[in-house]
Design a protein around this motif. Structure first.
Motif, PDB file in Angstrom:
ATOM      1  N   CYS A 254      38.240  46.300  27.066  1.00 58.80           N
ATOM      2  CA  CYS A 254      38.460  47.218  26.015  1.00 58.80           C
ATOM      3  C   CYS A 254      37.888  48.591  26.369  1.00 58.80           C
ATOM      4  O   CYS A 254      38.116  49.389  25.126  1.00 58.80           O
ATOM      5  N   SER A 255      37.502  48.904  27.487  1.00 59.89           N
ATOM      6  CA  SER A 255      37.099  50.243  27.696  1.00 59.89           C
ATOM      7  C   SER A 255      35.704  50.491  27.628  1.00 59.89           C
ATOM      8  O   SER A 255      35.049  51.605  27.367  1.00 59.89           O
ATOM      9  N   GLY A 256      35.113  49.727  26.797  1.00 59.94           N
ATOM     10  CA  GLY A 256      33.705  49.710  26.162  1.00 59.94           C
ATOM     11  C   GLY A 256      32.618  49.996  27.305  1.00 59.94           C
ATOM     12  O   GLY A 256      31.966  50.669  27.073  1.00 59.94           O
ATOM     13  N   CYS A 257      32.902  49.510  28.606  1.00 52.53           N
ATOM     14  CA  CYS A 257      32.035  49.745  29.520  1.00 52.53           C
ATOM     15  C   CYS A 257      31.990  51.054  30.242  1.00 52.53           C
ATOM     16  O   CYS A 257      31.186  51.689  30.652  1.00 52.53           O
ATOM     17  N   HIS A 258      33.479  51.616  30.055  1.00 52.25           N
ATOM     18  CA  HIS A 258      33.440  53.109  30.605  1.00 52.25           C
ATOM     19  C   HIS A 258      32.817  53.883  29.319  1.00 52.25           C
ATOM     20  O   HIS A 258      32.479  54.836  29.515  1.00 52.25           O
ATOM     21  N   MET A 259      32.972  53.423  28.080  1.00 54.13           N
ATOM     22  CA  MET A 259      32.139  54.260  26.942  1.00 54.13           C
ATOM     23  C   MET A 259      30.883  54.522  27.195  1.00 54.13           C
ATOM     24  O   MET A 259      30.110  55.472  26.987  1.00 54.13           O
ATOM     25  N   SER A 260      30.288  53.031  27.691  1.00 54.17           N
ATOM     26  CA  SER A 260      28.869  53.145  28.007  1.00 54.17           C
ATOM     27  C   SER A 260      28.460  54.141  29.343  1.00 54.17           C
ATOM     28  O   SER A 260      27.697  54.532  29.529  1.00 54.17           O
ATOM     29  N   ILE A 261      29.348  54.112  30.102  1.00 58.32           N
ATOM     30  CA  ILE A 261      29.462  55.121  31.282  1.00 58.32           C
ATOM     31  C   ILE A 261      29.022  56.478  30.796  1.00 58.32           C
ATOM     32  O   ILE A 261      28.112  57.148  31.106  1.00 58.32           O
ATOM     33  N   LEU A 262      29.854  56.883  29.855  1.00 61.39           N
ATOM     34  CA  LEU A 262      29.875  58.278  29.024  1.00 61.39           C
ATOM     35  C   LEU A 262      28.578  58.322  28.483  1.00 61.39           C
ATOM     36  O   LEU A 262      28.220  59.610  28.255  1.00 61.39           O
ATOM     37  N   ASP A 263      28.006  57.374  27.840  1.00 61.23           N
ATOM     38  CA  ASP A 263      26.872  57.305  27.162  1.00 61.23           C
ATOM     39  C   ASP A 263      25.752  57.846  28.020  1.00 61.23           C
ATOM     40  O   ASP A 263      24.711  57.930  27.420  1.00 61.23           O
ATOM     41  N   MET A 264      25.945  57.755  29.184  1.00 61.80           N
ATOM     42  CA  MET A 264      24.793  58.456  29.984  1.00 61.80           C
ATOM     43  C   MET A 264      24.565  59.829  29.572  1.00 61.80           C
ATOM     44  O   MET A 264      23.464  60.147  30.135  1.00 61.80           O
ATOM     45  N   ASP A 265      25.427  60.288  28.737  1.00 55.53           N
ATOM     46  CA  ASP A 265      25.397  61.759  28.498  1.00 55.53           C
ATOM     47  C   ASP A 265      24.825  62.660  29.484  1.00 55.53           C
ATOM     48  O   ASP A 265      25.591  62.847  30.541  1.00 55.53           O
TER      49      ASP A 265
ATOM     50  N   LEU B 275      31.344  46.496  45.535  1.00 52.75           N
ATOM     51  CA  LEU B 275      31.974  46.402  44.450  1.00 52.75           C
ATOM     52  C   LEU B 275      31.064  45.981  43.396  1.00 52.75           C
ATOM     53  O   LEU B 275      30.519  44.606  43.759  1.00 52.75           O
ATOM     54  N   VAL B 276      31.297  46.557  42.316  1.00 58.16           N
ATOM     55  CA  VAL B 276      30.386  46.088  41.116  1.00 58.16           C
ATOM     56  C   VAL B 276      31.232  45.810  40.186  1.00 58.16           C
ATOM     57  O   VAL B 276      32.117  46.126  39.621  1.00 58.16           O
ATOM     58  N   SER B 277      30.892  44.437  39.688  1.00 63.62           N
ATOM     59  CA  SER B 277      31.686  43.773  38.443  1.00 63.62           C
ATOM     60  C   SER B 277      30.880  44.276  37.245  1.00 63.62           C
ATOM     61  O   SER B 277      29.395  44.085  37.064  1.00 63.62           O
ATOM     62  N   LEU B 278      31.105  45.408  36.616  1.00 63.06           N
ATOM     63  CA  LEU B 278      30.537  46.042  35.407  1.00 63.06           C
ATOM     64  C   LEU B 278      30.943  45.326  34.041  1.00 63.06           C
ATOM     65  O   LEU B 278      32.148  45.425  33.499  1.00 63.06           O
ATOM     66  N   GLY B 279      29.869  44.686  33.361  1.00 61.75           N
ATOM     67  CA  GLY B 279      30.253  44.049  32.123  1.00 61.75           C
ATOM     68  C   GLY B 279      30.782  42.774  32.267  1.00 61.75           C
ATOM     69  O   GLY B 279      31.205  42.331  33.117  1.00 61.75           O
ATOM     70  N   ASP B 280      30.706  42.095  31.003  1.00 62.48           N
ATOM     71  CA  ASP B 280      31.051  40.568  30.911  1.00 62.48           C
ATOM     72  C   ASP B 280      32.421  40.327  31.145  1.00 62.48           C
ATOM     73  O   ASP B 280      32.634  39.316  31.653  1.00 62.48           O
TER      74      ASP B 280
ATOM     75  N   VAL C 290      32.392  40.047  45.404  1.00 64.60           N
ATOM     76  CA  VAL C 290      31.750  41.091  44.542  1.00 64.60           C
ATOM     77  C   VAL C 290      30.522  41.060  44.918  1.00 64.60           C
ATOM     78  O   VAL C 290      29.678  39.971  45.253  1.00 64.60           O
ATOM     79  N   ASP C 291      29.938  42.372  45.096  1.00 59.16           N
ATOM     80  CA  ASP C 291      28.413  42.592  45.734  1.00 59.16           C
ATOM     81  C   ASP C 291      27.283  42.792  44.733  1.00 59.16           C
ATOM     82  O   ASP C 291      26.340  42.191  44.667  1.00 59.16           O
ATOM     83  N   VAL C 292      27.647  43.135  43.555  1.00 58.71           N
ATOM     84  CA  VAL C 292      26.752  43.342  42.390  1.00 58.71           C
ATOM     85  C   VAL C 292      27.097  43.011  40.892  1.00 58.71           C
ATOM     86  O   VAL C 292      28.188  43.311  40.727  1.00 58.71           O
ATOM     87  N   PHE C 293      26.543  42.086  40.357  1.00 53.44           N
ATOM     88  CA  PHE C 293      27.048  41.575  39.003  1.00 53.44           C
ATOM     89  C   PHE C 293      26.326  42.573  37.720  1.00 53.44           C
ATOM     90  O   PHE C 293      24.951  42.134  37.671  1.00 53.44           O
ATOM     91  N   VAL C 294      26.905  43.037  37.029  1.00 52.20           N
ATOM     92  CA  VAL C 294      26.096  43.527  35.933  1.00 52.20           C
ATOM     93  C   VAL C 294      26.574  43.094  34.685  1.00 52.20           C
ATOM     94  O   VAL C 294      27.611  43.679  34.105  1.00 52.20           O
ATOM     95  N   PRO C 295      25.954  41.919  34.254  1.00 52.20           N
ATOM     96  CA  PRO C 295      26.669  41.264  32.907  1.00 52.20           C
ATOM     97  C   PRO C 295      26.012  42.289  31.538  1.00 52.20           C
ATOM     98  O   PRO C 295      25.347  43.358  31.924  1.00 52.20           O
ATOM     99  N   GLY C 296      26.821  42.071  30.230  1.00 53.35           N
ATOM    100  CA  GLY C 296      26.452  42.810  29.504  1.00 53.35           C
ATOM    101  C   GLY C 296      27.732  43.146  28.736  1.00 53.35           C
ATOM    102  O   GLY C 296      28.820  43.320  29.338  1.00 53.35           O
ATOM    103  N   CYS C 297      27.884  43.374  27.219  1.00 51.75           N
ATOM    104  CA  CYS C 297      29.008  43.816  26.662  1.00 51.75           C
ATOM    105  C   CYS C 297      28.737  44.691  25.666  1.00 51.75           C
ATOM    106  O   CYS C 297      28.653  44.554  24.267  1.00 51.75           O
ATOM    107  N   PRO C 298      28.913  45.973  26.119  1.00 47.99           N
ATOM    108  CA  PRO C 298      28.800  46.351  27.413  1.00 47.99           C
ATOM    109  C   PRO C 298      27.408  46.600  27.640  1.00 47.99           C
ATOM    110  O   PRO C 298      26.438  46.697  27.018  1.00 47.99           O
TER     111      PRO C 298
END
Lengths: 567, 235, 172, 174
Positions: free
Chosen positions: D15-26, D81-86, D137-145
């Motif tokens: 849903c692009s939420g994970c990218h929004m979360s990246i941007l949330d790093m401000d 390769l990082v799987s980012l988000g659920d 995949v090398d790293v798994f980062v669960p979360g939504c987002p």
């Protein structure tokens, strides 16, 4: 039907050994009146090949000829060599006729006065018969399983009266312990030890159960034994009841075994009629009753705690042990559960003594075991051999080897919890320890021979599908793990799996084997593990070369991934 | 009843001989993962997460049913046990359709927290994606079988505490599923008293109150011990 | 009216219909003293008499044995023996035991599928034929085997199976 | 010579939420960019995925033939390769269609009024699946987002070769 003469007149009860001997003498006299006794095998294989028609034809022809007083035609038990069904045996002429149809009736009757018909007779001195040792299947095919008198005439119930009048319960247990008898359901737990645990339990109400829920696909020994020797099993149970202090027993039989159910019910009625069941058996203070419980078709009922849940009327879910049924079983009372065949050994052991029994078999596995030989083998059927016989003797001498010039590949023993044993291991002896060390299992006694047209991955998949379908669903590793293992095996047989899938397969087998609640789940990975051990090259061929060497998963040598031809 | 001493994870402890390994461990703040076990209900022994090593036994033993004995030496953690627990939880994730992000019990789910505690960050087994229909026919509660892990806590609480036995398990193996009455809609059930105990003891978001949105469903399984205690006192 | 429906007297409950087959069902339950362990046997008798188990039968048994409905349903769906729907006029039960499997039970299923289009567990739309399987009925000596309308037939092959099934599909 | 590491982010079925979360790093984004070059992302204007990317963050499940093709190509060109988000880790919401057939879904969304599979729309795979079902995949980062904090700490750990205890900071559905 033709012999309701004075010998069979008033039903009398049997209260003492004298009564028993009298009954036996009368029956012997009755049989001796006939010049020949003809037994038509009424086993499953023979019946499906038309033995009922043979029986009818013989009986009516004898009647037409007015020879009912000379020849007795009886339905008989299984002769063992089912591949030659239907079978008719004649005694004392001592001939076994094979592949009989109603057309042979006249010839057979004609030969009763003279010499046997060579072309129809089967060599009953062949190694198929000669190599067997019979305890449970003693008097094979020569007893009418419907008549209690037939059994009494060959010494039936003498063991029961002996224990009731001459032995204390602890002496009985001592005798069974000394014999070295181990559970014939597969796991091989010492029978004497099991009995003494139940005997020691402090409860006024105890139960004895006969596990006749023979569920292993490819095993029909219990069916046969129950159908042909119901009295011997019930005698064993009654002795067990006396030894452990139970007054009620249940025979738990699979619903599919309708003939066995009828025979056992009939046997119970006959025993009650002769006062061999009920109150004050043998004029002693021992009371014992038996009832049949018919299973609903669930493999897991072979697990004793699940079987108990089923007798109680519920879903057959196993429960964690301890507590063991010996302490808290049926309705919370101490319960003895043994397999059909285990009970079948009891009366002979009491009759002949524990030493006699202990002399048969190997150091750790005493006595005999029945096996159902089937699959790609010449002589399919039911055999009983001394433990310690080698697999090679079993398959090549008794079984006659693999037919049609095909090559032996493996023998599967132990049912869904067992394994596949290759040619190189055929000199192993058939006993509990040796089969276990080969990654297989004694099991209840199914022995399925496979030739080079069987694919070992496909066989493993077959068993996994069976276990997944029969999993009760209570514990997670068995309920879900078996499905994942099946899916992986399916992927392999389609040529779509990778080597990572193979290691995941091994890892899942480890989890399911070690974490499942009951024997079903714990044993389910065995067919996979044993084929992986002995036939890993076949797995690799499916995965790396995408072919099935046996040609069972797809045309031989063809890439398994190629979609099937659509016309 | 006797007091026995035993060792769990190198710690010398004491307990009563009618207590299970799980009870003694809990009393001494030693965590053993469980999903089907719940204080106040009969023991089920189906989730297999509480398997532990007991010295002198080749087989692993479920801590929830195994009673402590004098001199027993127990290990509740090992690489092997961790692998097994890991795989079993993964199996549960693949068996149903667990979408934590949209679940009413997100953040209040025992499956989710068990996975997290075990260090599960992805599921390596293939998902099975079963097709299951949600039953929202009850006026107050919803049953979502997609999130059911068949721990049977609801079945047991309904039978043992409420005495209604509305719930049971039908089918077997992978086709096992929860039912109310004769597999009828929950809302049509003639035996359900709408007491809501099943909802409270459900470890996941499979049983929940109507109207709750994502993450809003908080369960109170601990009420059971209270009910049990009260009943005992009445006797 | 109220006097005739005492809530605590399930044993005197009247059967769902006056069909005489219910008498046999009642006898079975009475034989067991209406104890819970009568359940499986009673279900078996109902199925033998009526061919399958419907909601009416399950409710009647549950009330008579004072047992929860869900428990009855749980038991019925646990055991392979019980059916919730009536079987077809003819049934073909293919044995899927190991010996039969090794000897080609799969081909027998394919043969039935070829003539009828039926998959395992299905009953044809005209309710004529049911295709069932069972786990080993102990006829391993004459594998592969099937039970066609109650009769065990051994040493089958695809073309024989087809012949048997065709008899059912053509006959009226 | 620039010795900064290269970072890419991709967006598959999510849903692009994970990218929004990246941007949330401000403001931490600025700091991050002193350590890495963002070489490919929906957030930057680069049409081709470069070779030898050090770290790629993947958002979203693999749902279509296009996703599958993309992730295979990216895997070849990525070191970590990082799987980012659920959605990337579990297939999450996109997987809710999996119990249904693709045909049934297309029938439903097109309402029978348009062509079911327009030529310019990627072909749906039978199931929406997690990334690791297709590539390593090398790293798994669960979360939504996963929160901005989580993403930041993972990235900083990766850049300094520290191992992260992922389950301490995030979980499925977080």
């Amino acid at each position: 039907m033709n012999a309701n003469n004075l010998n069979n007149s008033k039903a009398q009860t049997i209260r003492s050994n004298d009564d028993l001997l009298l009954c036996a003498e009368r029956e012997k006299d009755r049989q001796a009146q006939y010049k020949q006794n003809l037994f038509v095998c009424m086993g499953t294989a023979c019946q499906s090949c038309g033995s009922t028609e043979v029986l009818k034809a013989l009986s009516s022809r004898i009647k037409d000829l007015g020879l009912e007083k000379d020849y007795l035609i009886s339905p008989g038990g299984c002769q063992g060599n089912c591949s030659q069904a239907p079978l008719v045996s004649v005694h004392p002429q001592n001939v076994l006729y094979q592949n009989i149809s109603p057309q042979n009736t006249n010839d057979i009757i004609g030969s009763l006065k003279g010499s046997p018909i060579k072309e129809l007779s089967c060599d009953n001195q062949s190694s198929f018969f000669a190599r067997q040792t019979r305890i449970v299947t003693e008097y094979r095919g020569l007893l009418n399983p419907e008549r209690i008198e037939d059994y009494i005439a060959v010494g039936g119930f003498s063991s029961l009266l002996k224990v009731l009048t001459q032995m204390s319960p602890s002496q009985v247990i001592q005798e069974i312990t000394c014999s070295g008898l181990r559970g014939r359901g597969g796991a091989g737990y010492p029978t004497g030890l099991k009995w003494s645990t139940v005997a020691k339990a402090n409860d006024s109400q105890k139960y004895v159960i006969c596990n006749a829920d023979e569920g292993d696909p490819g095993a029909f020994m219990n069916r046969n034994v129950l159908e042909d020797y119901p009295y011997k099993i019930l005698e064993g149970m009654t002795i067990a009841g006396y030894a452990v202090g139970a007054n009620q027993g249940y025979v738990y039989v699979r619903a599919e075994y309708d003939v066995a159910v009828k025979r056992v019910e009939n046997a119970i009625k006959n025993m009650q009629r002769l006062a061999l069941l009920g109150n004050s058996i043998g004029n002693t203070s021992f009371n014992f009753n038996l009832e049949v419980r018919v299973g609903g078709g669930a493999f897991v009922c072979g697990e004793e705690t699940a079987l108990i849940a089923s007798i109680e009327g519920g879903r057959a879910l196993p429960s964690p042990r301890p507590p063991y049924p010996a302490e808290s079983g049926l309705w919370g009372h101490p319960t003895l559960i043994n397999n059909v065949e285990t009970y079948g050994h009891i009366a002979p052991i009491i009759r002949n003594g524990s030493q006699w029994f202990a002399n048969i078999g190997t150091q750790k596995s005493k006595g005999t075991k029945t096996f159902a030989l089937s699959g790609c083998i010449k002589n399919t059927g039911l055999v009983e051999v001394a433990l310690g016989t080698t697999l090679r003797e079993m398959i090549f001498d008794i079984g006659g080897g693999v037919p049609e010039g095909r090559k032996f590949k493996a023998v599967q023993t132990g049912g869904p919890a067992g394994g596949c044993i290759p040619e190189s291991q055929l000199d192993a002896s058939i006993d509990y320890e040796s089969l276990k060390s080969l990654g297989s299992f004694m099991g209840s006694g199914g022995m399925i021979v496979m030739d080079d047209s069987s694919c070992m991955v496909d066989v493993a998949k077959y068993f996994m599908q069976f276990c997944a379908a029969e999993s009760c669903g209570k514990c997670i590793p068995c309920r879900v793990g078996t499905v994942h293992i099946y899916d992986l095996l399916n992927k392999i047989t389609k040529g779509e799996a990778s080597l990572e899938d193979l290691s995941q397969l091994e890892s899942l087998c480890d989890v399911v084997q070690n974490t499942s609640l009951c024997g079903l789940g714990q044993g389910a990975p065995n067919p996979v593990l044993s084929t992986l051990h002995f036939f890993k090259d076949e797995y690799i061929a499916h995965i790396v070369d995408h072919i099935c060497p046996a040609g069972a998963c797809g045309p031989k040598g063809q890439d398994l991934r190629r979609p099937a031809c659509v016309l | 009843m006797r007091v026995v001493t035993l060792t769990i994870n190198d710690q010398l402890l004491s307990g009563r001989d009618d207590e299970t390994i799980l009870q003694v461990a809990k009393a001494h703040n030693i965590q053993i993962p469980t999903l089907c076990q719940l204080d106040g209900l009969s023991t089920w022994g189906g989730c297999r997460l509480c398997l532990v090593h007991i010295h002198g036994s080749d087989k692993l033993s479920p801590a929830c049913v195994t009673k402590v004995t004098e001199g027993m030496v127990v290990e509740t953690e090992s690489e092997r046990l961790n692998k097994y627990r890991h795989t079993i939880v993964e199996m549960l994730y693949t068996e149903g359709n667990h979408i934590c992000s949209v679940c009413v019990s997100n953040n209040n789910c025992e499956l989710q927290s068990t996975a997290q505690n075990l260090g599960i960050d992805h599921i390596s087994l293939p998902y099975l994606y079963p097709s299951r229909t949600v039953d929202a026919s009850h006026e107050r509660f919803v049953f979502d079988p997609n999130r059911c892990i068949l721990c049977t806590r609801c079945v047991r609480v309904c039978d043992e505490i409420e005495g209604a036995h509305t719930w049971d398990v039908a089918g077997r193996g992978i086709n096992s599923h929860l039912i109310t009455d004769l597999n009828e809609a929950w809302g049509e059930s003639t035996s359900c008293t709408s007491c809501g105990k099943c909802v409270e003891v459900c470890p996941t978001g499979s049983l929940y109150e109507k109207g709750k949105a994502g993450g809003e469903m908080v369960k109170h399984a601990e009420f059971l011990t209270y009910i049990e205690e009260m009943r005992k006192n009445h006797k | 009216m109220p006097s005739s429906s005492p809530i605590n007297a399930p044993h005197s409950m009247a059967p769902p219909t006056d069909d005489p087959r219910w008498r046999l069902v009642d006898t079975t339950m009475r034989h067991y003293g209406y104890a819970p362990n009568a359940l499986i046997e009673t279900l078996r008798i109902v199925q033998e008499s009526f061919g399958y188990l419907d909601a009416i039968a399950m409710k009647y048994i549950a009330r008579s044995l004072r047992m929860p409905l869900s428990k009855v349903y749980g038991v019925v769906t646990f055991y392979g023996l019980f059916r919730l729907k009536p079987p077809g006029e003819h049934t073909c039960t293919v044995c899927l035991g190991t010996a039969c499997y090794i000897k080609g039970a799969k081909n027998l299923l394919d043969a039935v599928k070829l003539c009828t289009g039926l998959l395992l567990g299905q009953t044809s739309a005209d309710n004529k034929i049911s295709l069932l399987s069972c786990r080993c009925f102990g006829a391993c000596g004459i594998a592969p085997a099937a039970i066609l309308d109650g009769q065990v037939i051994g040493n089958l092959n695809s073309s024989e199976m087809e012949k048997h099934i065709r008899k059912w599909t053509v006959s009226k | 010579m620039n010795n900064k590491k290269t970072l890419a982010t991709v967006w598959l079925d999510g849903c692009s939420g994970c990218h929004m979360s990246i941007l949330d790093m401000d403001e931490r984004l600025l700091e991050l960019l002193t350590h890495v070059d963002l070489v490919y992302s929906p957030l930057v204007d680069n049409k081709t995925f470069p070779e030898n990317v050090d770290i790629t963050l993947v958002e979203g499940a693999v749902s279509s033939d296009e996703d599958l093709h993309k992730i295979k190509m990216i895997r070849e060109k990525t070191k970590i390769l990082v799987s980012l988000g659920d959605c990337a880790v579990t297939a999450n919401v996109p997987s809710m269609r999996n119990p249904l057939s693709v045909g049934a879904i297309l029938e439903r969304v097109s309402d029978g009024s348009v062509i079911r599979q327009p030529a310019d729309v990627p072909l749906l795979l039978a199931n929406a699946q997690p990334v690791h079902n297709y590539v390593k995949v090398d790293v798994f980062v669960p979360g939504c987002p996963p929160s901005a904090n989580v993403i930041h700490s993972i990235l900083m750990d990766l850049l300094s070769n520290r191992k992260t205890n992922i389950n301490k900071i995030t979980r499925f559905g977080a």
